[in-house]
Design an enzyme around this catalytic site. Sequence first.
Site, PDB file in Angstrom:
ATOM      1  N   ASP A 112     -19.187  55.539  29.307  1.00 18.91           N
ATOM      2  CA  ASP A 112     -18.552  56.475  30.215  1.00 18.91           C
ATOM      3  C   ASP A 112     -17.047  56.229  30.086  1.00 18.91           C
ATOM      4  O   ASP A 112     -16.625  55.194  29.554  1.00 18.91           O
ATOM      5  CB  ASP A 112     -19.026  56.214  31.650  1.00 18.91           C
ATOM      6  CG  ASP A 112     -18.298  57.082  32.659  1.00 18.91           C
ATOM      7  OD1 ASP A 112     -18.279  58.302  32.488  1.00 18.91           O
ATOM      8  OD2 ASP A 112     -17.719  56.518  33.609  1.00 18.91           O
ATOM      9  N   ASP A 127     -13.921  57.522  32.596  1.00 14.14           N
ATOM     10  CA  ASP A 127     -13.113  57.224  33.776  1.00 14.14           C
ATOM     11  C   ASP A 127     -13.796  56.153  34.614  1.00 14.14           C
ATOM     12  O   ASP A 127     -14.920  56.338  35.086  1.00 14.14           O
ATOM     13  CB  ASP A 127     -12.921  58.494  34.601  1.00 14.14           C
ATOM     14  CG  ASP A 127     -11.563  58.561  35.267  1.00 14.14           C
ATOM     15  OD1 ASP A 127     -10.900  57.508  35.344  1.00 14.14           O
ATOM     16  OD2 ASP A 127     -11.155  59.644  35.699  1.00 14.14           O
TER      17      ASP A 127
END
Length: 339
Positions: free
Chosen positions: A18, A20
């Site tokens: 992932d 952020d």
Amino acid sequence: MSGGGERLVDGYALVVFDLDGVIYLIDRPIPGAVEAVARLHDEGRAVAYATNNASRRAADVADLLTGMGVQARSDEVLTSAGAAAQLLGERLPAGAPVLVVGAEALRSEVAAVGLKPVSRAEDSPVAVIQGYGPQVGWVDLAEAAVAVRQGASWIATNTDRTLPSGRGPLPGNGALVAALATALGREPDEVVGKPAPELFATAARRAGEGRTLVVGDRLDTDIEGANRAGLDSLLVLTGVSDVPELLAAPSDRRPTYVGWNLAGLFDPAEVVRVPAPAGDVGGWHVVTGADGWELAGAGRPLDALAALCAVAWWHRPTGVPRAASAEAAQALDALGLTS
């Protein structure tokens, strides 16, 4: 894995990150992230990036990462915007009008699959696609509400309730989807991004027969999505989900491993498998009773976390665990579990 032995990364052919809260926070790399990705590339390991943020195209995400010093190619990036647009492109005839609620990147993805992005219900859209955009406002939601009531299908790129920021969690696309759902009295017809398994399943196919590890900071998207895709996961405590949320996690949101940050990929002392197996708690012992639960012993805070997960997930004690020793108090403090 409890502080010694094989490196976590050695058990996997592909690592899917992932972004952020894992690689960067808004516009700055999280400490150690650049070095971790560079090390993976230096070792010849396959890497992919999967993001629910629909405000950038894959090429833009790759450029953003490269500008931060993180090695990335556009074909390594999977976005919910691209996946949602591709879904509509496969279902709708070429040139079909689609009302876009989101950033310019989402409009570009819709156009790239041969559909016509529109902004008003008067343009007779056959579908509404909704993704995060910092400029999305009431007018956009109003047009979408009218279009859906007129029969347009409604696709959401993702339903992240919040976005991480330097000022704490801010409203994400899920908050705006919820506003539209309230107005319409129903949920979207389909949600494409995490925790739906498609992004991770697409990435995992690149690993061939090898195993895939998902690295994320959110239990409700990254970890649940990995579980739904049948993949192992590493929760890093650099983003949204914290230890109290982890201890309260339902079974579909429980990770395979937990680490403070990406150092856990390489250093066995910086990662732990959860929950702790019986008889192997790294020097810790958790006792439950009518008056709550208590951590005793000494050792790594991460091993204490594994022991606490074992008790929290099966016995569901209430309140914050107490410390039975100075070492336990220090461990609970490191885990953010002080009352």
